[in-house]
Design a protein around this motif. Structure first.
Motif, PDB file in Angstrom:
ATOM      1  N   LYS A  87     133.613 -16.243  -5.206  1.00 34.03           N
ATOM      2  CA  LYS A  87     133.668 -15.428  -3.993  1.00 34.03           C
ATOM      3  C   LYS A  87     134.739 -15.956  -3.045  1.00 34.03           C
ATOM      4  CE  LYS A  87     130.758 -16.174  -0.772  1.00 34.03           C
ATOM      5  NZ  LYS A  87     129.514 -16.311   0.014  1.00 34.03           N
ATOM      6  N   CYS A  91     138.179 -13.974  -1.865  1.00 34.18           N
ATOM      7  CA  CYS A  91     138.325 -13.656  -0.445  1.00 34.18           C
ATOM      8  C   CYS A  91     139.561 -14.296   0.168  1.00 34.18           C
ATOM      9  CB  CYS A  91     137.074 -14.107   0.317  1.00 34.18           C
ATOM     10  SG  CYS A  91     135.608 -13.145  -0.074  1.00 34.18           S
ATOM     11  N   GLU A 168     136.571  -6.371  -2.921  1.00 33.15           N
ATOM     12  CA  GLU A 168     135.781  -5.282  -2.358  1.00 33.15           C
ATOM     13  C   GLU A 168     134.450  -5.140  -3.089  1.00 33.15           C
ATOM     14  OE1 GLU A 168     136.431  -3.639   0.364  1.00 33.15           O
ATOM     15  OE2 GLU A 168     138.238  -4.861   0.596  1.00 33.15           O
ATOM     16  N   LYS A 171     132.230  -7.776  -1.857  1.00 35.59           N
ATOM     17  CA  LYS A 171     131.738  -7.444  -0.524  1.00 35.59           C
ATOM     18  C   LYS A 171     130.548  -6.491  -0.620  1.00 35.59           C
ATOM     19  CE  LYS A 171     135.958  -8.089   2.217  1.00 35.59           C
ATOM     20  NZ  LYS A 171     136.968  -7.418   3.072  1.00 35.59           N
ATOM     21  N   LYS A 172     130.657  -5.518  -1.545  1.00 37.55           N
ATOM     22  CA  LYS A 172     129.542  -4.590  -1.737  1.00 37.55           C
ATOM     23  C   LYS A 172     128.313  -5.325  -2.255  1.00 37.55           C
ATOM     24  CE  LYS A 172     132.446  -0.527  -2.637  1.00 37.55           C
ATOM     25  NZ  LYS A 172     132.812   0.515  -3.625  1.00 37.55           N
ATOM     26  N   MET A 174     127.637  -8.497  -1.781  1.00 37.68           N
ATOM     27  CA  MET A 174     127.119  -9.300  -0.673  1.00 37.68           C
ATOM     28  C   MET A 174     126.356  -8.436   0.323  1.00 37.68           C
ATOM     29  SD  MET A 174     130.433 -11.765  -0.094  1.00 37.68           S
ATOM     30  CE  MET A 174     129.757 -12.501   1.395  1.00 37.68           C
ATOM     31  N   SER A 175     126.863  -7.221   0.566  1.00 33.64           N
ATOM     32  CA  SER A 175     126.169  -6.309   1.474  1.00 33.64           C
ATOM     33  C   SER A 175     124.804  -5.921   0.913  1.00 33.64           C
ATOM     34  CB  SER A 175     127.024  -5.062   1.699  1.00 33.64           C
ATOM     35  OG  SER A 175     126.342  -4.127   2.508  1.00 33.64           O
ATOM     36  N   ALA A 176     124.780  -5.644  -0.409  1.00 33.25           N
ATOM     37  CA  ALA A 176     123.506  -5.298  -1.045  1.00 33.25           C
ATOM     38  C   ALA A 176     122.542  -6.473  -1.004  1.00 33.25           C
ATOM     39  CB  ALA A 176     123.753  -4.857  -2.493  1.00 33.25           C
ATOM     40  N   SER A 178     122.546  -8.851   1.225  1.00 30.99           N
ATOM     41  CA  SER A 178     122.104  -9.001   2.610  1.00 30.99           C
ATOM     42  C   SER A 178     121.006  -7.995   2.938  1.00 30.99           C
ATOM     43  CB  SER A 178     123.294  -8.814   3.549  1.00 30.99           C
ATOM     44  OG  SER A 178     122.889  -8.904   4.893  1.00 30.99           O
ATOM     45  N   GLU A 179     121.191  -6.759   2.461  1.00 33.07           N
ATOM     46  CA  GLU A 179     120.165  -5.736   2.686  1.00 33.07           C
ATOM     47  C   GLU A 179     118.867  -6.110   1.988  1.00 33.07           C
ATOM     48  OE1 GLU A 179     119.544  -0.910   1.910  1.00 33.07           O
ATOM     49  OE2 GLU A 179     121.489  -1.883   1.569  1.00 33.07           O
ATOM     50  N   ARG A 180     119.015  -6.629   0.773  1.00 31.71           N
ATOM     51  CA  ARG A 180     117.831  -7.060   0.025  1.00 31.71           C
ATOM     52  C   ARG A 180     117.129  -8.210   0.740  1.00 31.71           C
ATOM     53  NH1 ARG A 180     113.584  -5.743  -2.873  1.00 31.71           N
ATOM     54  NH2 ARG A 180     112.998  -7.331  -4.401  1.00 31.71           N
TER      55      ARG A 180
END
Length: 273
Positions: A87, A91, A168, A171-172, A174-176, A178-180
Motif C-alpha cells: 500500500k 501510494c 485507486e 483506496k477503494k 481501504m474505503s471498504a 473502513s466502512e466494514r
C-alpha cells in the motif's frame, strides 16, 4: 562487477512489484522479495533448483537469473512483502525520487570504472569491465546509458498508469475496510448494550428474589420466636407455681401439726404433679 542490489526494499526494485507471481502466474501467496528486487511466492522459491558451492546453496532469480545465496532458514527468510508495504509503495511511488542515483556514487564498486552501460537483462548499470566479464554472455542486451536512458525512462513512465490504477483500487479497498470497521464497531456497541440490559434485568430479578426470600425468612423467624416466647412464659409461670408450692410445703413441715400436714399432703402432692 557492478554494485549488487541491496536486500532492502528500494523504490527502483519496488517498481517491479506486481500482484501476480511470475512463476505460478497466480496471485501472491506469502510473497518474498529477492536482493535483485524481484518477488515470488515463497513456495515457488522453495521449488527452484539450487546450486551448491562450499556447503552453501544458491538460487537463481527466475526473472533476471541473479544468483543469490539461500539463507540457512530457507526461502522463508527472504524479506516478506506485506499488504501495508505494498500500500505504501503504490501510494508513494509516483512521486518518490529517492531511488535516483547519486552522481558521486556512479562508479563500479568492483572495478572503480564509471557506470556507463545498462544491462537490459539484469536491469542494472555496469562498467566496461563488467561487460567483458560477468555480462559477456548477454552483451547484446547491454547498451550505453546515453543511448538507452530515454527508452528506459519511457518504460518507467508506462508503469505509472498501472500503478495509479492499483493505487485507486487500494483506496477503494481501504474505503471498504473502513466502512466494514464502522459496521463492526456499531455492531459491537449494540452487543455491549444488549449485554448490559440483560445483566441489569438479571440483577433486577435477583433483587426481587432476594426481597421475597428475606421476607419469607423473617416470617419464619418471627413465628418461631413467638412460639419460643410463649414457651418461656409458660415455663416461668410453672416455675413461679413450684416456688409457691415449695414454700408452702416447707412452712407446713415447720409449723404445722401432724394432723395439718397429713390433711394438706394430698393437695400439696397434686400441686407438685
Amino acid at each position: 562487477m557492478a554494485k549488487k542490489p541491496s536486500s532492502s526494499l528500494s523504490s527502483s526494485g519496488l517498481l517491479k512489484l506486481d500482484l501476480t507471481c511470475p512463476v505460478c502466474l497466480d496471485h501472491y501467496t506469502n510473497p518474498k522479495i529477492l536482493p535483485c528486487h524481484h518477488s515470488f511466492c515463497q513456495h515457488c522459491l522453495e521449488g527452484l533448483p539450487l546450486d551448491k558451492k562450499n556447503e552453501t546453496y544458491y538460487l537463481s532469480c527466475p526473472t533476471c537469473r541473479h544468483r543469490t545465496e539461500l539463507p540457512e532458514e530457507g526461502a522463508g527468510a527472504f524479506p516478506a512483502i506485506t499488504f501495508s508495504i505494498l500500500k505504501e509503495i503504490l501510494c508513494n511511488l509516483v512521486t518518490d525520487t529517492s531511488f535516483l542515483p547519486n552522481p558521486e556514487e556512479a562508479t563500479c564498486s568492483d572495478h572503480g570504472k564509471p557506470l556507463e552501460l545498462f544491462c537490459g537483462r539484469c536491469n542494472i548499470v555496469i562498467c566496461v569491465n563488467c561487460l567483458y566479464h560477468e555480462h559477456r554472455h548477454h552483451a547484446s542486451r547491454c547498451e550505453l546509458i546515453t543511448d538507452c536512458y530515454t527508452k528506459q525512462c519511457e518504460e518507467l513512465r508506462k508503469c505509472l498508469p498501472p500503478l495509479e490504477k492499483k493505487k485507486e483500487s487500494l483506496k477503494k479497498v481501504m474505503s471498504a475496510l473502513s466502512e466494514r470497521e464502522g459496521e463492526i464497531r456499531k455492531r459491537g456497541e449494540g452487543v455491549l448494550e444488549e449485554i448490559h440490559e440483560m445483566v441489569e434485568e438479571m440483577i433486577s430479578v435477583l433483587r426481587q428474589s432476594e426481597k421475597k426470600l428475606i421476607e419469607q425468612a423473617k416470617r419464619v423467624t418471627d413465628a418461631k420466636l413467638k412460639v419460643l416466647s410463649e414457651q418461656m412464659k409458660s415455663a416461668e409461670k410453672c416455675l413461679s407455681h413450684l416456688e409457691k408450692v415449695k414454700d408452702c410445703v416447707e412452712q407446713s413441715l415447720k409449723t404445722g401439726s401432724p394432723q395439718q400436714v397429713l390433711m394438706s399432703k394430698k393437695q400439696m402432692m397434686e400441686s407438685v404433679v
